[in-house]
Design an enzyme around this catalytic site. Structure first.
Site, mmCIF file in Angstrom:
data_model
loop_
_atom_site.group_PDB
_atom_site.id
_atom_site.type_symbol
_atom_site.label_atom_id
_atom_site.label_comp_id
_atom_site.label_asym_id
_atom_site.label_seq_id
_atom_site.Cartn_x
_atom_site.Cartn_y
_atom_site.Cartn_z
ATOM 1 N N HIS A 178 0.860 -1.183 0.000
ATOM 2 C CA HIS A 178 0.000 0.000 0.000
ATOM 3 C C HIS A 178 0.892 1.228 0.000
ATOM 4 O O HIS A 178 1.688 1.432 0.915
ATOM 5 C CB HIS A 178 -0.919 -0.005 1.224
ATOM 6 C CG HIS A 178 -1.986 -1.051 1.126
ATOM 7 N ND1 HIS A 178 -2.467 -1.742 2.210
ATOM 8 C CD2 HIS A 178 -2.663 -1.516 0.037
ATOM 9 C CE1 HIS A 178 -3.411 -2.585 1.794
ATOM 10 N NE2 HIS A 178 -3.540 -2.469 0.486
ATOM 11 N N GLU A 181 1.592 3.898 2.949
ATOM 12 C CA GLU A 181 2.050 3.399 4.245
ATOM 13 C C GLU A 181 3.577 3.499 4.333
ATOM 14 O O GLU A 181 4.295 2.497 4.353
ATOM 15 C CB GLU A 181 1.498 1.974 4.446
ATOM 16 C CG GLU A 181 -0.026 2.005 4.491
ATOM 17 C CD GLU A 181 -0.726 0.649 4.356
ATOM 18 O OE1 GLU A 181 -0.062 -0.391 4.486
ATOM 19 O OE2 GLU A 181 -1.951 0.653 4.100
ATOM 20 N N ARG A 234 -3.054 4.827 -2.374
ATOM 21 C CA ARG A 234 -2.916 3.486 -1.786
ATOM 22 C C ARG A 234 -2.660 2.402 -2.832
ATOM 23 O O ARG A 234 -1.900 1.464 -2.623
ATOM 24 C CB ARG A 234 -4.214 3.157 -1.033
ATOM 25 C CG ARG A 234 -4.420 1.682 -0.647
ATOM 26 C CD ARG A 234 -5.748 1.552 0.059
ATOM 27 N NE ARG A 234 -6.195 0.182 0.249
ATOM 28 C CZ ARG A 234 -6.090 -0.483 1.402
ATOM 29 N NH1 ARG A 234 -5.506 0.067 2.431
ATOM 30 N NH2 ARG A 234 -6.577 -1.699 1.509
ATOM 31 N N HIS A 305 2.450 -3.361 6.941
ATOM 32 C CA HIS A 305 1.388 -2.380 6.667
ATOM 33 C C HIS A 305 1.323 -1.348 7.781
ATOM 34 O O HIS A 305 1.929 -1.504 8.836
ATOM 35 C CB HIS A 305 0.014 -3.073 6.603
ATOM 36 C CG HIS A 305 -0.193 -3.887 5.373
ATOM 37 N ND1 HIS A 305 -1.009 -3.481 4.348
ATOM 38 C CD2 HIS A 305 0.309 -5.093 4.988
ATOM 39 C CE1 HIS A 305 -1.003 -4.388 3.384
ATOM 40 N NE2 HIS A 305 -0.209 -5.383 3.749
ATOM 41 N N GLU A 382 0.603 -4.488 11.186
ATOM 42 C CA GLU A 382 0.069 -3.128 11.018
ATOM 43 C C GLU A 382 0.767 -2.265 12.069
ATOM 44 O O GLU A 382 0.491 -2.373 13.262
ATOM 45 C CB GLU A 382 -1.453 -3.100 11.260
ATOM 46 C CG GLU A 382 -2.269 -3.902 10.279
ATOM 47 C CD GLU A 382 -2.649 -3.142 9.011
ATOM 48 O OE1 GLU A 382 -2.240 -1.975 8.867
ATOM 49 O OE2 GLU A 382 -3.353 -3.748 8.184
HETATM 50 O O1 0X9 Z 1 -6.854 -4.045 4.453
HETATM 51 C C1 0X9 Z 1 -5.684 -4.392 4.287
HETATM 52 O O2 0X9 Z 1 -5.215 -4.752 3.208
HETATM 53 C C2 0X9 Z 1 -4.740 -4.376 5.497
HETATM 54 N N1 0X9 Z 1 -4.998 -3.233 6.298
HETATM 55 S S1 0X9 Z 1 -4.587 -1.741 5.729
HETATM 56 O O3 0X9 Z 1 -5.178 -0.758 6.630
HETATM 57 N N2 0X9 Z 1 -3.017 -1.548 5.820
HETATM 58 O O4 0X9 Z 1 -5.020 -1.593 4.385
HETATM 59 C C3 0X9 Z 1 -4.973 -5.656 6.302
HETATM 60 C C4 0X9 Z 1 -4.645 -6.903 5.555
HETATM 61 C C5 0X9 Z 1 -4.823 -8.133 6.348
HETATM 62 N N3 0X9 Z 1 -4.052 -9.175 5.837
HETATM 63 C C6 0X9 Z 1 -4.473 -10.430 5.542
HETATM 64 N N4 0X9 Z 1 -5.732 -10.742 5.529
HETATM 65 N N5 0X9 Z 1 -3.596 -11.295 5.260
HETATM 66 ZN ZN ZN Z 2 -1.916 -1.651 4.119
#
Ligand code: 0X9
Ligand code: ZN
Length: 422
Positions: A178, A181, A234, A305, A382
């Site tokens: 992303h 980030e 993003r 992230h 995160e």
């Molecule tokens: O939503 C996302 O892609 C991630 N959070 S963010 O706020 N950085 O965008 C979380 C991703 C979770 N990861 C997996 N499910 N593996």
């Molecule tokens: Zn992310």
């Protein structure tokens, strides 16, 4: 005469591409609110406005545990937004009053020692790559470059392998999927530097006994765009055939429960657009091919992230089922979170499956590695914070964040080994 001169200058500037380029996106008086959601109607209302790009931007999707959602609101929409909150009886807390101020503060003025790469400011792609080259040159016997492939705009997605001896188990780190980030690539370069230079016995043993495969900036096009044009970008940068909105969420584009269970969006204007097909984004496709090729060398997969302070594990697609080794996954997660909380900063990380502690997310890289490559240990970290600064984490927090990463990582790897996965 003067007019002619002006005209000639304009023509020269335009052909040099200077005026043709759109200016950098500004966020003057944009606000970020943390909303508390109590029912489905409220959530639907917020998710709907979240798709109105330019006016709104969802910073953190709704998560069931905290029942909160972070949303950025443009100044022109403020009145309408406040009416909508009132009408739907949604409670809100103002997190950031002026996003542009935070962005300006993030740009630290160069100091005498800023000629050398460090961790007191955020760097652009070119600078990170130049540093990577220096590192590869300085440590030729233990480092090696690897190329994942090309981005949509033709940039090379590069990684570094650090190996101190043959036969080590491999740990793969993918960072900055992303674009906005920024703390993730700053943490990845810091971590690489520690593996190569630290004299701490625990860090040395981490470096000596594992092979590290690290991609500091995975979403190269998006990252470049976030520096040059839009700090809040993003997604990837591949245009859509039938819609003006650009890019897909690379972390929804992998072929694992792709676009299922509302874990992604089919709207190209959404921040979680899954892409037209699994692996429609050249970056995701390249990573899948690369990981498939080297899968035997990898035991653990980690994706960096921000923000929210979580250690997330599979599954992302459901909170009704859990992996068969979920107990181990939680034990490792606890070791990570406890180690971080024990530092003087006292930072609290939550751990658990993505769908359980955060929200349903499908087509993510970690879940693809877990479900399709069959790797038993995969996490998403995160980083800081919980919304005070969000994506615009002040540069003074880079090093504290990295210190947390290191103690967390030491504990995570130790526990993973103790439980027989390494
Ligand atoms: O939503 C996302 O892609 C991630 N959070 S963010 O706020 N950085 O965008 C979380 C991703 C979770 N990861 C997996 N499910 N593996
Ligand atoms: Zn992310």
């Amino acid at each position: 005469m003067r007019l002619l001169w002006l005209l000639a200058t304009l023509v020269a500037l335009t052909s040099a591409g200077i005026l043709k380029d759109s200016p950098k996106e500004r966020y003057d008086n944009f606000r970020v609110y943390k909303l508390t959601i109590q029912n489905k109607i409220q959530l639907a209302a917020i998710e709907k406005i979240g798709e109105l790009t330019k006016k709104y931007n969802i910073w953190k999707e709704y998560d069931e545990r905290s029942r909160q959602i972070d949303i950025m609101v443009s100044p022109g929409e403020l009145n309408h937004f406040q009416e909508l909150l009132k009408f739907n009886n949604i409670s809100s807390e103002l997190m950031i009053e002026n996003v542009q101020e935070r962005i300006d503060e993030e740009q630290v003025t160069p100091t005498a020692d800023s000629a050398t790469f460090g961790w007191t400011k955020y760097y652009e792609l070119e600078e990170i790559e130049a540093w990577l080259d220096e590192i590869l040159n300085a440590y030729p016997s233990v480092t090696e470059e690897f190329i994942v492939g090309k981005s949509y705009e033709g940039r090379t997605i590069r990684g570094i392998k650090i190996s101190h001896k043959a036969g080590n188990p491999g740990i793969f780190i993918e960072s900055n999927i992303h674009a906005r980030e920024w703390i993730t690539s700053a943490s990845a370069t810091w971590f690489i530097n520690q593996l190569l230079t630290s004299e701490d016995a625990d860090v040395r043993s981490l470096a000596d006994n594992y092979d590290w495969h690290i991609i500091p900036v995975f979403n190269v096009d998006g990252f470049e765009y976030s520096h040059k044009k839009d700090r809040m970008w993003r997604k990837t940068r591949q245009p859509h055939a039938t819609n003006a909105c650009i890019g897909a969420d690379a972390n929804r584009n992998f072929d694992s429960y792709w676009l299922q269970n509302n874990g992604a969006s089919d709207n190209p204007c959404s921040e979680t657009f899954a892409g037209d097909n699994p692996e429609s984004e050249p970056e995701a496709k390249a990573l899948v091919e690369y990981l498939t090729k080297i899968q035997d060398q990898i035991s653990v997969y980690i994706s960096f992230h921000s923000y929210g302070q979580y250690l997330l594990s599979p599954y992302g697609h459901t909170n009704e089922e859990f992996p068969e080794n979920y107990n181990d996954i939680l034990t490792i997660g606890k070791a990570f979170a406890d180690a971080i909380e024990a530092l003087p900063y006292g930072t609290v990380y939550q751990y658990g499956s993505t769908a359980d502690v955060l929200y349903v997310a499908t087509g993510t890289s970690v879940d693809w590695v877990f479900n399709e490559l069959g790797k038993k240990i995969g996490y998403t970290i995160e980083y800081r914070d919980k919304g005070r600064y969000g994506f615009i984490l002040p540069p003074v927090q880079i090093i504290p964040n990295c210190e947390e990463l290191m103690v967390g990582m030491l504990a995570l790897i130790e526990k993973t080994k103790e439980l027989g996965y390494l």
